[in-house]
Design an enzyme around this catalytic site. Structure first.
Site, PDB file in Angstrom:
ATOM      1  N   SER A 120       0.831  -1.200   0.000  1.00 46.10           N
ATOM      2  CA  SER A 120       0.000   0.000   0.000  1.00 46.10           C
ATOM      3  C   SER A 120       0.869   1.254   0.000  1.00 46.10           C
ATOM      4  O   SER A 120       1.690   1.436  -0.892  1.00 46.10           O
ATOM      5  CB  SER A 120      -0.959  -0.051   1.187  1.00 46.10           C
ATOM      6  OG  SER A 120      -1.971   0.927   1.056  1.00 46.10           O
ATOM      7  N   ASP A 175      -9.555  -3.546  -6.365  1.00 48.53           N
ATOM      8  CA  ASP A 175      -9.062  -2.679  -5.292  1.00 48.53           C
ATOM      9  C   ASP A 175      -9.937  -1.437  -5.198  1.00 48.53           C
ATOM     10  O   ASP A 175     -10.025  -0.654  -6.146  1.00 48.53           O
ATOM     11  CB  ASP A 175      -7.614  -2.278  -5.576  1.00 48.53           C
ATOM     12  CG  ASP A 175      -6.918  -1.681  -4.357  1.00 48.53           C
ATOM     13  OD1 ASP A 175      -7.546  -0.860  -3.663  1.00 48.53           O
ATOM     14  OD2 ASP A 175      -5.750  -2.030  -4.114  1.00 48.53           O
ATOM     15  N   HIS A 185      -8.067  -4.296  -1.868  1.00 51.01           N
ATOM     16  CA  HIS A 185      -6.885  -3.775  -1.206  1.00 51.01           C
ATOM     17  C   HIS A 185      -6.545  -4.659  -0.002  1.00 51.01           C
ATOM     18  O   HIS A 185      -7.428  -5.204   0.649  1.00 51.01           O
ATOM     19  CB  HIS A 185      -7.166  -2.338  -0.746  1.00 51.01           C
ATOM     20  CG  HIS A 185      -5.948  -1.525  -0.514  1.00 51.01           C
ATOM     21  ND1 HIS A 185      -5.144  -1.088  -1.542  1.00 51.01           N
ATOM     22  CD2 HIS A 185      -5.377  -1.067   0.633  1.00 51.01           C
ATOM     23  CE1 HIS A 185      -4.151  -0.386  -1.045  1.00 51.01           C
ATOM     24  NE2 HIS A 185      -4.252  -0.362   0.276  1.00 51.01           N
TER      25      HIS A 185
END
Length: 397
Positions: free
Chosen positions: A241, A337, A369
Site C-alpha cells: 500500500s 481494489d 486492497h
C-alpha cells in the site's frame, strides 16, 4: 390450528427473507464500491478476502433450506418467498465461484494451482511490532527510527545472503513495522534476511521525508551488511500500500539528489529490485477530482498543492519517475481494489514497458486492497510463488 399454521407460515417467510437479505448484503460487501469508512472498509476487505466461503456457505445453506421446505404446506402458501430465497442463493453461489475460477486461471498462467484448505490459513497481521527483534537504525531530529530484524534460523551462513527491506502500509499516517509478519517468516524460510522498517508518519512528516527515511534504512542495511551476513548488492525493497508507493519512489530516485536520505548513509541507497503490493503510483491521480484537492492535510503531507509543489508530487509518484534503468520491478495489484484504483498499477506497468524497463505485473482477479492480510486467500496463494520466482531471478537465491 389455523393460528398455528399462520404463525408457521410467517416464520418460514421471515427465515427465507432473512437469508436472502444476508446474501444480498454479502454480495454488496464483496462487489459494490462503498464509502471508505473504517468499519465498512474492514467488513468489505474481510468479505472479499474470504469471498468463496462468505458467499458460498450461505448460498448452499439457502438452497438446502429451500429444497427441504419446498414441499411443506407453509412454503406452498408462501412460494414467492421461497423463490426470492432461491434466486438470492443461486446468485450468491455463482458469485462465490466466479472469483475462484478467475483466480485459478491466473494461477495456472503462472504454473500454480490453488488450495481450498489453504484459504483458511489465518490472518497475516500483527497488532504491534516484534519488539524482541527491534533496534534503532537512525535518529532523525528527536525521532528514534526503528526496524525489526528477522533472520533465517539455523547457523550463520558460510556465504552472504540476500535481504529484503520491508516497508509497511497504512495510508502514510498509520501502521507499524512487522505489521505483516507472515511475509517476514515466509522470506526467512527461503533464506532472506528481512529488515522491517518504520518511517515517520503523517501529519508530522511529508511524503518526501518518508521516502528519505526509507533511503536512510537502506543505507543502514548496506552499512551493516557484514554484521548480518548480507550481500549489499542483493538488497530488495518491498512494501504494501503506502509502503509500496514509498518503496517504488525510493528505488526509482536512488541516484538522484532528491529526496535525500534523512540520515547520513555509507554509500548509495540503490537496490537490486523493488516490489509493490497494491501501492499508489500517481499521487496527483489519487486526489484529482476529489475533495482532497483542497484538504489541508493532503497539502501538508505533499508539501503544497498540485500547483505549488509539483516537484513533490512528481518525486512521490513512481509513474512519473520511469526510466529504462530503474530496478527490476514487481507489481501485484487486485483488480477489485477499492482504495487504490487498479488503473494506477496498469499505468505504471505500461510506462515501464514503453521504457524497456525490466518488470512484471500480476493483476489478482477480484482481489481488494490488502488482500494478503488473509494469508490463504486466492490472491495471496498467487502472490507467493510469483514473488518467490521474482526474488530468485533478481536476488539470486
Amino acid at each position: 390450528m389455523p393460528v398455528a399454521r399462520g404463525i408457521g407460515r410467517w416464520l418460514t417467510v421471515a427465515l427465507l427473507l432473512l437469508l436472502a437479505a444476508l446474501e444480498v448484503l454479502l454480495l454488496v460487501l464483496v462487489f459494490v464500491p462503498l464509502p471508505r469508512r473504517p468499519l465498512v472498509a474492514a467488513a468489505s476487505v474481510l468479505a472479499t478476502s474470504w469471498c468463496t466461503a462468505v458467499l458460498g456457505v450461505p448460498a448452499l445453506l439457502g438452497l438446502v433450506l429451500v429444497r427441504a421446505l419446498w414441499r411443506t404446506r407453509a412454503v406452498r402458501t408462501t412460494r414467492w418467498a421461497a423463490w426470492v430465497a432461491l434466486s438470492a442463493s443461486a446468485v450468491a453461489l455463482a458469485s462465490a465461484l466466479a472469483p475462484y475460477a478467475a483466480a485459478l486461471a491466473t494461477a495456472r498462467v503462472h504454473g500454480e494451482g490453488l488450495s481450498l484448505a489453504a484459504q483458511f490459513a489465518g490472518l497475516n497481521y500483527a497488532r504491534e511490532p516484534a519488539r524482541d527483534r527491534t533496534l534503532v537504525y537512525a535518529r532523525v531530529g528527536k525521532h528514534r527510527m526503528k526496524m525489526d530484524v528477522w533472520l533465517p534460523g539455523g547457523r550463520r551462513p558460510r556465504t552472504t545472503r540476500p535481504a529484503v527491506v520491508w516497508v509497511h502500509g497504512g495510508g502514510w499516517e498509520s501502521g507499524h513495522r512487522s505489521q505483516t509478519p507472515r511475509w517476514n517468516e515466509w522470506l526467512n524460510d527461503r533464506g532472506y534476511a528481512v529488515f522491517d522498517i518504520e518511517y515517520r508518519l503523517a501529519p508530522r512528516a511529508t511524503q518526501l521525508q518518508q521516502i528519505g527515511d526509507v533511503k536512510c534504512a537502506i543505507g543502514w542495511v548496506r552499512g551493516n551488511a557484514a554484521r548480518y551476513a548480507v550481500d549489499p548488492s542483493r538488497i530488495v525493497l518491498a512494501g504494501t500500500s503506502a509502503g509500496g508507493n514509498l518503496a517504488l519512489s525510493a528505488a526509482y530516485t536512488a541516484r538522484d539528489n532528491r529526496p535525500r536520505p534523512s540520515c547520513e548513509t555509507r554509500g548509495d541507497t540503490s537496490v537490486r529490485a523493488v516490489v509493490s503490493f497494491y501501492g499508489p503510483t500517481d499521487m496527483a491521480g489519487m486526489i484529482a477530482g476529489g475533495a482532497n484537492r483542497a484538504d489541508p492535510r493532503v497539502r501538508r503531507f505533499m508539501g503544497g498543492s498540485l500547483m505549488t509543489a509539483s516537484a513533490g508530487f512528481r518525486l512521490g509518484s513512481p509513474v512519473r519517475l520511469v526510466r529504462g534503468d530503474v530496478p527490476p520491478t514487481l507489481l501485484l495489484h487486485g483488480s477489485h481494489d477499492r482504495l487504490v484504483p487498479v488503473r494506477q498499477a496498469r499505468e505504471l506497468s505500461t510506462r515501464l514497458a514503453r521504457a524497456g524497463a525490466v518488470h512484471e505485473y500480476v493483476e489478482i482477479p477480484w482481489a481488494d486492497h490488502a488482500f494478503d492480510y488473509n494469508w490463504g486467500n486466492w490472491g495471496t496463494q498467487i502472490a507467493r510463488p510469483v514473488l518467490a520466482r521474482f526474488l530468485r531471478l533478481h536476488a539470486g537465491h
